[in-house]
Motif scaffolding. Structure first.
Motif, mmCIF file in Angstrom:
data_model
loop_
_atom_site.group_PDB
_atom_site.id
_atom_site.type_symbol
_atom_site.label_atom_id
_atom_site.label_comp_id
_atom_site.label_asym_id
_atom_site.label_seq_id
_atom_site.Cartn_x
_atom_site.Cartn_y
_atom_site.Cartn_z
ATOM 1 N N PHE A 37 0.861 -1.166 0.000
ATOM 2 C CA PHE A 37 0.000 0.000 0.000
ATOM 3 C C PHE A 37 0.905 1.225 0.000
ATOM 4 O O PHE A 37 2.083 1.137 0.338
ATOM 5 C CB PHE A 37 -0.902 0.005 1.236
ATOM 6 C CG PHE A 37 -1.913 -1.111 1.251
ATOM 7 C CD1 PHE A 37 -1.536 -2.401 1.585
ATOM 8 C CD2 PHE A 37 -3.237 -0.868 0.933
ATOM 9 C CE1 PHE A 37 -2.466 -3.447 1.593
ATOM 10 C CE2 PHE A 37 -4.167 -1.892 0.934
ATOM 11 C CZ PHE A 37 -3.781 -3.176 1.269
ATOM 12 N N ASP A 46 -3.560 3.797 0.267
ATOM 13 C CA ASP A 46 -4.269 3.117 -0.815
ATOM 14 C C ASP A 46 -3.547 1.853 -1.253
ATOM 15 O O ASP A 46 -2.322 1.741 -1.135
ATOM 16 C CB ASP A 46 -4.401 4.043 -2.035
ATOM 17 C CG ASP A 46 -5.330 5.205 -1.788
ATOM 18 O OD1 ASP A 46 -5.060 6.292 -2.339
ATOM 19 O OD2 ASP A 46 -6.320 5.038 -1.056
ATOM 20 N N LEU A 47 -4.332 0.959 -1.803
ATOM 21 C CA LEU A 47 -3.786 -0.281 -2.359
ATOM 22 C C LEU A 47 -2.853 0.010 -3.532
ATOM 23 O O LEU A 47 -3.152 0.861 -4.379
ATOM 24 C CB LEU A 47 -4.926 -1.168 -2.845
ATOM 25 C CG LEU A 47 -4.532 -2.355 -3.720
ATOM 26 C CD1 LEU A 47 -3.957 -3.463 -2.873
ATOM 27 C CD2 LEU A 47 -5.710 -2.840 -4.542
ATOM 28 N N VAL A 48 -1.745 -0.711 -3.590
ATOM 29 C CA VAL A 48 -0.904 -0.728 -4.781
ATOM 30 C C VAL A 48 -1.073 -2.090 -5.455
ATOM 31 O O VAL A 48 -1.455 -2.186 -6.607
ATOM 32 C CB VAL A 48 0.570 -0.486 -4.435
ATOM 33 C CG1 VAL A 48 1.432 -0.594 -5.691
ATOM 34 C CG2 VAL A 48 0.752 0.871 -3.777
ATOM 35 N N ASN A 59 -3.697 -8.689 -7.546
ATOM 36 C CA ASN A 59 -4.656 -7.620 -7.778
ATOM 37 C C ASN A 59 -3.874 -6.310 -7.727
ATOM 38 O O ASN A 59 -3.066 -6.112 -6.796
ATOM 39 C CB ASN A 59 -5.747 -7.649 -6.708
ATOM 40 C CG ASN A 59 -6.958 -6.810 -7.095
ATOM 41 O OD1 ASN A 59 -6.832 -5.783 -7.744
ATOM 42 N ND2 ASN A 59 -8.136 -7.236 -6.684
ATOM 43 N N TYR A 60 -4.114 -5.445 -8.696
ATOM 44 C CA TYR A 60 -3.371 -4.192 -8.788
ATOM 45 C C TYR A 60 -4.322 -2.998 -8.809
ATOM 46 O O TYR A 60 -5.428 -3.072 -9.346
ATOM 47 C CB TYR A 60 -2.541 -4.144 -10.068
ATOM 48 C CG TYR A 60 -1.418 -5.150 -10.135
ATOM 49 C CD1 TYR A 60 -1.619 -6.417 -10.667
ATOM 50 C CD2 TYR A 60 -0.141 -4.822 -9.681
ATOM 51 C CE1 TYR A 60 -0.586 -7.336 -10.740
ATOM 52 C CE2 TYR A 60 0.900 -5.728 -9.760
ATOM 53 C CZ TYR A 60 0.666 -6.986 -10.286
ATOM 54 O OH TYR A 60 1.706 -7.889 -10.359
ATOM 55 N N ALA A 61 -3.846 -1.886 -8.303
ATOM 56 C CA ALA A 61 -4.539 -0.628 -8.511
ATOM 57 C C ALA A 61 -4.449 -0.276 -9.995
ATOM 58 O O ALA A 61 -3.432 -0.547 -10.651
ATOM 59 C CB ALA A 61 -3.906 0.473 -7.665
ATOM 60 N N ASP A 62 -5.494 0.338 -10.520
ATOM 61 C CA ASP A 62 -5.507 0.687 -11.941
ATOM 62 C C ASP A 62 -4.324 1.577 -12.309
ATOM 63 O O ASP A 62 -3.785 1.474 -13.417
ATOM 64 C CB ASP A 62 -6.813 1.399 -12.294
ATOM 65 C CG ASP A 62 -8.005 0.453 -12.298
ATOM 66 O OD1 ASP A 62 -9.141 0.948 -12.223
ATOM 67 O OD2 ASP A 62 -7.796 -0.781 -12.376
ATOM 68 N N SER A 63 -3.923 2.428 -11.385
ATOM 69 C CA SER A 63 -2.870 3.402 -11.681
ATOM 70 C C SER A 63 -1.494 2.765 -11.868
ATOM 71 O O SER A 63 -0.585 3.405 -12.389
ATOM 72 C CB SER A 63 -2.801 4.441 -10.565
ATOM 73 O OG SER A 63 -2.531 3.810 -9.326
ATOM 74 N N LYS A 65 -1.167 -0.716 -12.964
ATOM 75 C CA LYS A 65 -1.234 -1.872 -13.861
ATOM 76 C C LYS A 65 -0.316 -1.661 -15.063
ATOM 77 O O LYS A 65 -0.217 -0.570 -15.595
ATOM 78 C CB LYS A 65 -2.670 -2.091 -14.334
ATOM 79 C CG LYS A 65 -3.548 -2.766 -13.311
ATOM 80 C CD LYS A 65 -4.961 -2.959 -13.848
ATOM 81 C CE LYS A 65 -5.849 -3.606 -12.799
ATOM 82 N NZ LYS A 65 -7.254 -3.745 -13.262
ATOM 83 N N VAL A 106 -8.685 -6.291 -0.580
ATOM 84 C CA VAL A 106 -7.979 -5.070 -0.957
ATOM 85 C C VAL A 106 -8.192 -3.956 0.052
ATOM 86 O O VAL A 106 -7.753 -2.835 -0.165
ATOM 87 C CB VAL A 106 -8.420 -4.587 -2.353
ATOM 88 C CG1 VAL A 106 -8.127 -5.657 -3.397
ATOM 89 C CG2 VAL A 106 -9.902 -4.231 -2.352
#
Length: 124
Positions: A37, A46-48, A59-63, A65, A106
């Motif tokens: 995070f 926030d999740l990374v 699982n990835y954060a959209d930012s 990916k 997440v």
């Protein structure tokens, strides 16, 4: 108890790469979800990326990916975050986290174990 020790942060120019490491020790039995995070000044944590250490699902954060890759070495009880094509907006304190039991989520609140954090600074 599970202890988490991060390493690998630092300063880099935009477009560069860094690799973070987080070694888990202590009672790691039944700890199947590990992740990263990040928290920038004045913002929420926030999740990374997260990884299920038995299933290898991620699982990835959209930012992040297509730029970041999370992986886990079972022999070393260590989770890695390879960060490529870094941007100034990736600047933050990065925290390693672990969660007991099988399910991987997440949500920050679901993770009971945290490292002290490692700073990543990306300059333009």
């Amino acid at each position: 108890q599970v202890q988490l020790a991060e390493s690998g942060g630092g300063s880099v120019q935009a477009g560069g790469s860094l690799r973070l490491s987080c070694k888990a020790s202590g009672y790691t039995y039944n700890t199947y979800c590990m992740g990263w995070f990040r928290q920038a000044p004045g913002k929420e944590r926030d999740l990374v990326a997260i990884i299920h250490t038995a299933l290898a699902s991620t699982n990835y954060a959209d930012s992040v990916k297509d730029r970041f890759t999370i992986s886990y070495d079972n022999n070393k009880n260590t989770v890695y975050l390879q960060m490529n094509s870094l941007k100034p907006e990736d600047t933050a304190m990065y925290y390693c986290a672990a969660k007991s039991r099988w399910a991987c989520t997440v949500q920050v609140a679901d993770f009971g174990y945290w490292g002290r954090g490692t700073q990543v600074t990306v300059s333009s």
